[in-house]
Design an enzyme around this catalytic site. Structure first.
Site: not given
Length: 354
Positions: A154, A29, A253, A44-45, A319, A120
């Site tokens: 999320c 995305r 969360e 950056k993973p 989104h 996000e």
């Protein structure tokens, strides 16, 4: 004697910080939007899931014929690499998906150069089920939403507010569906419903939240403990009732396969409780009454509201969250806009007097 021209141009170098829970979907995305708008990108993973990014990078390098320097990858811890990217003078936008804590650090780093941020930052999605809901549909869709990716999303339905007149029936239907879920290694068992949580820390955190809720008076309808699976960080799909609105498991969360349920007597009460959170990403309502649906849609303080369906966005939509769930958004034409800057040209011309 003037024309006004509006140009949309690439914002420049984009730093994309990827979470571990959807390491390919969110990577694609961010990369796709950056490249289609003419930007270069540095990815950056997550340090928990770097391998998928490296495989994606190999495919790009071998098959996509992208010129060197357009798509780039840097691995490492977010506290080091992420902050370095966000504070770098040659980075023009940082797009990050992650926690509020991580997003705050990115904003602080980006502020050094007034760099644009696109964030996000998680959610605590409420699902309102009214007395006019199709309970079979609600149970099916809430189960799908809550247990997608083992609750590690999320947008997952994180808490249910159900009308007191149908609470017992809905809970029974949800219990049947939760207990029918099967575990397995997704690499070997394609029929398994649930895989493991990401690591031991997540497993322990989920269990701690459940036990804290129970010690505060919540009742375990099903689950409530780690699953007896030979290898992996598996947790049983869990339903909790008699949960107070103020309970930590209703405000924080969970990021695991746990569903707390609370009841309400009026729609006003349900909407008030649903909005009583720092998050504002996704939400849902289950009702066959159009008037109820429209009231919830108009009064919810969330970037997304799903009506009679599970919480998962479409790429042609938008989104985006409100409040502490983030800034900006992704997908659709509005998501593309975030990767562009606007230049306005005021062009005057002389009249051709004869």
């Amino acid at each position: 004697n003037e024309n006004i021209l509006v140009y949309k141009k690439p914002i420049g170098v984009v730093a994309g910080i990827i979470p571990w829970n959807f390491p390919v979907f969110i990577l694609a995305r961010k990369v796709a939007t950056a490249l289609m708008t003419g930007c270069t990108v540095v990815i950056k993973p997550s340090q928990h899931t770097p391998n998928t990014t490296m495989e994606f990078t190999r495919i790009v390098d071998e098959m996509a014929e992208v010129p060197a320097g357009i798509y780039n990858v840097v691995t490492g811890a977010g506290s080091e690499i992420g902050n370095a990217l966000a504070s770098h003078k040659d980075v023009h936008m940082v797009t990050m998906t992650g926690s509020i804590t991580a997003g705050t650090k990115v904003m602080e780093a980006a502020a050094q150069n007034i760099t644009k941020v696109n964030l996000e930052l998680g959610g605590k999605a409420p699902a309102i089920v009214t007395e006019n809901a199709d309970l079979d549909l609600a149970a099916e869709e809430i189960t799908t939403s809550r247990l997608a990716n083992n609750g590690q999303a999320c947008t997952n339905a994180e808490r249910v507010y159900v009308h007191e007149s149908v609470a017992e029936e809905l809970t029974r239907k949800l219990k049947e569906k939760f207990e029918a879920q099967t575990f397995g290694d997704p690499r070997k068992d394609k029929e398994a419903d649930l895989g493991p949580l990401v690591n031991q820390d997540r497993l322990e955190t989920v269990d701690e939240m459940v036990q804290n809720a129970v010690s505060s008076g919540a009742k375990v309808v099903t689950g409530g403990e780690a699953a007896d699976v030979a290898a992996g960080f598996f947790y049983k799909p869990t339903i909790l009732t008699d949960v107070t609105h103020e309970s930590d498991i209703m405000t924080d969360e969970i990021f695991g396969p746990v569903l707390p349920i609370s009841t309400f007597s009026t729609l006003d009460e349900a909407i008030e409780k649903a909005n009583d959170t720092v998050y504002g990403l996704s939400s849902s309502v289950y009702t066959e009454d159009l008037n109820e649906a429209m009231r919830v849609i108009n009064e919810m303080k969330f970037g997304e509201t799903y009506v009679n369906r599970e919480n998962f966005e479409a790429v042609q939509g938008y989104h985006a969250g409100m409040r502490q769930s983030g800034l900006g958004g992704t997908d659709g034409k509005y998501g593309v806009e975030d990767f562009l800057v606007t230049q306005v040209v005021y062009m005057q011309y002389k009249e051709n007097k004869k």
